[in-house]
Design a protein around this motif. Structure first.
Motif, short mmCIF file in Angstrom:
data_model
loop_
_atom_site.label_atom_id
_atom_site.label_comp_id
_atom_site.label_asym_id
_atom_site.label_seq_id
_atom_site.Cartn_x
_atom_site.Cartn_y
_atom_site.Cartn_z
N ILE A 102 52.41 94.05 -33.59
CA ILE A 102 52.92 92.82 -34.20
C ILE A 102 52.97 92.98 -35.72
CG2 ILE A 102 52.33 90.38 -34.59
CD1 ILE A 102 51.42 90.47 -31.54
N ALA A 103 51.92 93.59 -36.27
CA ALA A 103 51.90 93.83 -37.72
C ALA A 103 53.04 94.77 -38.12
CB ALA A 103 50.55 94.42 -38.12
N GLY A 104 53.30 95.76 -37.27
CA GLY A 104 54.34 96.76 -37.58
C GLY A 104 55.74 96.20 -37.47
N ALA A 105 55.92 95.13 -36.72
CA ALA A 105 57.27 94.60 -36.45
C ALA A 105 57.63 93.46 -37.39
CB ALA A 105 57.36 94.15 -35.00
N ARG A 106 56.95 93.37 -38.56
CA ARG A 106 57.13 92.16 -39.39
C ARG A 106 58.50 92.09 -40.07
NH1 ARG A 106 55.13 95.52 -43.53
NH2 ARG A 106 53.28 96.33 -42.69
N VAL A 107 59.20 93.22 -40.16
CA VAL A 107 60.51 93.20 -40.84
C VAL A 107 61.53 92.40 -40.06
CG1 VAL A 107 60.47 95.20 -42.35
CG2 VAL A 107 60.80 95.53 -39.89
N GLU A 108 62.09 91.41 -40.69
CA GLU A 108 63.21 90.64 -40.16
C GLU A 108 63.16 90.40 -38.66
OE1 GLU A 108 67.54 90.83 -40.99
OE2 GLU A 108 66.88 92.19 -42.59
N VAL A 109 62.26 89.58 -38.24
CA VAL A 109 62.14 89.30 -36.80
C VAL A 109 63.24 88.32 -36.41
CG1 VAL A 109 60.66 88.42 -34.99
CG2 VAL A 109 59.67 89.71 -36.88
N ALA A 110 64.02 88.69 -35.36
CA ALA A 110 65.11 87.82 -34.92
C ALA A 110 64.52 86.48 -34.46
CB ALA A 110 65.85 88.49 -33.77
N PRO A 111 65.21 85.37 -34.78
CA PRO A 111 64.65 84.04 -34.49
C PRO A 111 64.43 83.77 -33.01
CG PRO A 111 66.95 83.89 -35.23
CD PRO A 111 66.50 85.31 -35.46
N TYR A 112 65.18 84.44 -32.15
CA TYR A 112 65.05 84.19 -30.71
C TYR A 112 63.89 84.95 -30.08
CZ TYR A 112 68.04 88.30 -31.12
OH TYR A 112 68.56 89.50 -31.49
N LYS A 113 63.15 85.75 -30.84
CA LYS A 113 62.03 86.49 -30.27
C LYS A 113 60.77 85.63 -30.20
CE LYS A 113 63.00 91.33 -31.32
NZ LYS A 113 62.44 92.58 -31.86
N ARG A 114 60.13 85.62 -29.05
CA ARG A 114 58.87 84.88 -28.92
C ARG A 114 57.72 85.60 -29.62
NH1 ARG A 114 59.05 83.22 -22.59
NH2 ARG A 114 60.99 82.05 -22.72
N SER A 115 57.75 86.92 -29.55
CA SER A 115 56.74 87.71 -30.26
C SER A 115 57.50 88.80 -31.03
CB SER A 115 55.77 88.36 -29.27
OG SER A 115 55.09 89.43 -29.90
N PRO A 116 57.01 89.13 -32.24
CA PRO A 116 57.73 90.15 -33.02
C PRO A 116 57.84 91.49 -32.30
CG PRO A 116 55.97 89.14 -34.32
CD PRO A 116 55.83 88.62 -32.94
N ALA A 117 56.93 91.77 -31.37
CA ALA A 117 56.93 93.07 -30.69
C ALA A 117 57.90 93.11 -29.50
CB ALA A 117 55.52 93.42 -30.21
N ASP A 118 58.47 91.97 -29.13
CA ASP A 118 59.37 91.94 -27.97
C ASP A 118 60.59 92.83 -28.22
OD1 ASP A 118 57.55 90.17 -27.04
OD2 ASP A 118 58.86 88.40 -27.11
N PHE A 119 61.05 93.46 -27.16
CA PHE A 119 62.20 94.37 -27.35
C PHE A 119 63.34 94.00 -26.40
CE2 PHE A 119 59.33 96.44 -24.36
CZ PHE A 119 60.18 96.84 -23.34
N VAL A 120 64.53 94.49 -26.77
CA VAL A 120 65.76 94.07 -26.12
C VAL A 120 66.00 94.80 -24.80
CG1 VAL A 120 68.29 94.19 -26.35
CG2 VAL A 120 66.92 93.39 -28.25
N LEU A 121 66.32 94.02 -23.76
CA LEU A 121 66.75 94.60 -22.48
C LEU A 121 68.26 94.50 -22.33
CD1 LEU A 121 64.02 92.91 -20.21
CD2 LEU A 121 64.01 95.25 -21.09
N TRP A 122 68.81 93.45 -22.90
CA TRP A 122 70.25 93.19 -22.78
C TRP A 122 70.70 92.50 -24.05
CZ3 TRP A 122 73.57 94.77 -19.09
CH2 TRP A 122 74.86 94.20 -19.08
#
Ligand code: AMP
Ligand code: ZN
Length: 457
Positions: free
Chosen positions: A166-186
């Motif tokens: 979560i700390a590593g993903a702090r750059v420009e987190v997309a607004p639709y992400k529930r957690s900054p670490a979440d990643f795209v499936l589609w």
């Protein structure tokens, strides 16, 4: 059988026990097809090619399935098509054919299965639906995301904690992400981009889901070995594991995770983005593929290997020596692969040790220590395990760099005949002149009982 492999998952060397010895399954992440492969990519594919050969030797060729995918949907492909105006299908088809030609010329085995991402979209969509149904993923604004906090032991392969992520993903987190670490499936397809209909609108898959869907399609929920370069541990393989385990409810995705070290240049990772790369194609103009592959296997696959052309030239000289053993011996007796060569490869692919045993065999041959023909047969059998020394020795010695300014074979043979005639006529000055003239053009003559043979210096 005593194969041991270093498993990134446990950070230790383990005895390899396949789930089903009659169907050993190895999956390696393949190329993204938008440009020529560089020799760093070739290092990884050569390491896993050797593993596939070893597994086929140990379990029987029909009992091993070696899969390596083709990533043919990706931002880089779309960008390349946009820059050049060539349609996406054209970019991927041309680059795939080029990749096959390059790997063939290096002497790599074709994988048994080579799944393409674009032909597995329905399987990816089905897997994403399953992840949503099991509350590991959610749809938002045309995207589907994997929710990392939903998986308790996410991060096991790369040994990262959720807090670190979560700390590593702090750059420009997309607004639709529930957690900054979440990643795209589609993700939604922008106008002009390739897209497929899905329950979330027209879109395309994220990179990680393709390997999870394709391994499940071809290998089932849990398989034996998953490999790739070191850079794939995080996020690619970590995310593959999350998707597959959470979709299938399994404790692991693959039992053994293997990662090859980087090919570096002056200490930096060879990569497209740094621009410090040699394509396989340009090196194949200068050196035989077998020499490039021997150079790539000269270091242990988990160690970094610093690339220089001199390493390939050295491998070429080694192969000259080994082919020199076989030269002029037509019928070799059958020989087993020497036990020490097999043992070295079974010890987590210890190629430097295995190759040193091949050196010892050729030294014994040239120092006439033992039965020469028997030693030659052992060398050939040992090299065969790597797929080396398959060429006809004469053809090997006649190999010429592309575009080299040198004599063709007919001209060389004509000069050899003229020299023979001069010697018959006792014109030794002329015979010497012809030999020196050829030497100046890089052609070395060797007089033997069966006449004169030649090789390129
Ligand atoms: P890519 O096409 O960039 O996805 O890379 C294909 C494969 O090559 C992956 O397994 C990468 O890990 C691997 N790879 C990329 N660069 C290097 C390198 N410099 N040394 C070794 N393997 C590499
Ligand atoms: Zn993959």
């Amino acid at each position: 059988m005593a194969l041991k492999l270093y498993n990134t998952l446990t950070r230790s060397e383990e005895a390899f026990v396949p789930q089903d010895p009659s169907r050993v399954r190895l999956y390696v992440c393949g190329p993204t097809v938008y440009d020529y492969a560089h020799v760093g990519n070739a290092r990884t594919f050569s390491a896993f090619d050797l593993l596939a050969r070893l597994l086929k030797h140990l379990y029987g060729a029909d009992h091993v399935v070696y899969a390596r995918n083709i990533t043919d949907v990706d931002d880089k492909i779309i960008d390349r098509s946009r820059e050049s105006g060539e349609p996406i299908d054209g970019v991927t088809a041309r680059t795939t054919a080029q990749f096959h030609a390059d790997m063939d010329d290096l002497g790599l085995l074709r994988p048994d299965v080579e799944p393409r991402a674009t032909t597995h979209i329905p399987q990816m969509v089905a897997m994403i639906e399953r992840l949503i149904a099991r509350n590991f993923a959610y749809a938002a604004e045309g995207h589907v995301l994997f929710h990392v906090p939903a998986m308790a032991d996410y991060g096991r392969l790369s040994r990262r904690s959720q807090d670190e992520l979560i700390a590593g993903a702090r750059v420009e987190v997309a607004p639709y992400k529930r957690s900054p670490a979440d990643f795209v499936l589609w993700k939604p397809a922008k106008p002009g981009e390739p897209g497929w209909d899905s329950p979330w609108g027209k879109g395309r898959p994220g990179w990680h889901i393709e390997c999870s869907a394709m391994t499940a399609a071809h290998f089932g929920e849990v398989f034996d070995i998953h490999g790739g370069g070191l850079d794939l541990i995080f996020p690619h393989h970590e995310n593959e594991i999350a998707q597959s385990r959470c979709a299938h409810g399994t404790a692991v995705m693959a039992n053994y995770w293997m990662h090859s070290g980087f090919l570096t240049i002056a200490g930096d990772k060879m990569s497209k983005s740094l621009g410090n790369f040699y394509t396989v194609r340009e090196l194949l103009d200068e050196y035989p593929g077998e020499a490039i592959r021997l150079a790539l296997l000269s270091a242990h696959y988990r160690q970094p290997l610093d690339f220089t052309k001199e390493k390939i030239a050295e491998a070429k000289r080694t192969l000259d020596r080994w082919y020199g053993v076989l030269r002029g011996l037509d019928e070799l007796p059958d020989a087993d692969i020497p036990a020490e060569v097999l043992a070295a490869l079974e010890a987590d692919l210890n190629t430097p040790l295995a190759i040193s045993h091949l050196h010892q065999l050729s030294n014994r041959f040239f120092h006439a220590q033992g039965d020469g023909v028997q030693i030659a047969a052992q060398l050939k059998a040992a090299a065969g395990l790597f797929g080396f020394l398959r060429d006809d020795p004469e053809a090997w010695f006649r190999w010429t760099p592309r575009g080299a300014d040198t004599l063709d074979e007919a001209a060389i043979q004509a000069a050899i005949d003229a020299r023979r005639d001069a010697r018959k006529a006792k014109d030794f000055a002329e015979a010497d002149r012809i030999r020196q003239d050829l030497a100046a053009k890089g052609i070395v003559l060797e007089d033997g009982p069966q006449g004169t043979t030649w090789k390129r210096a």
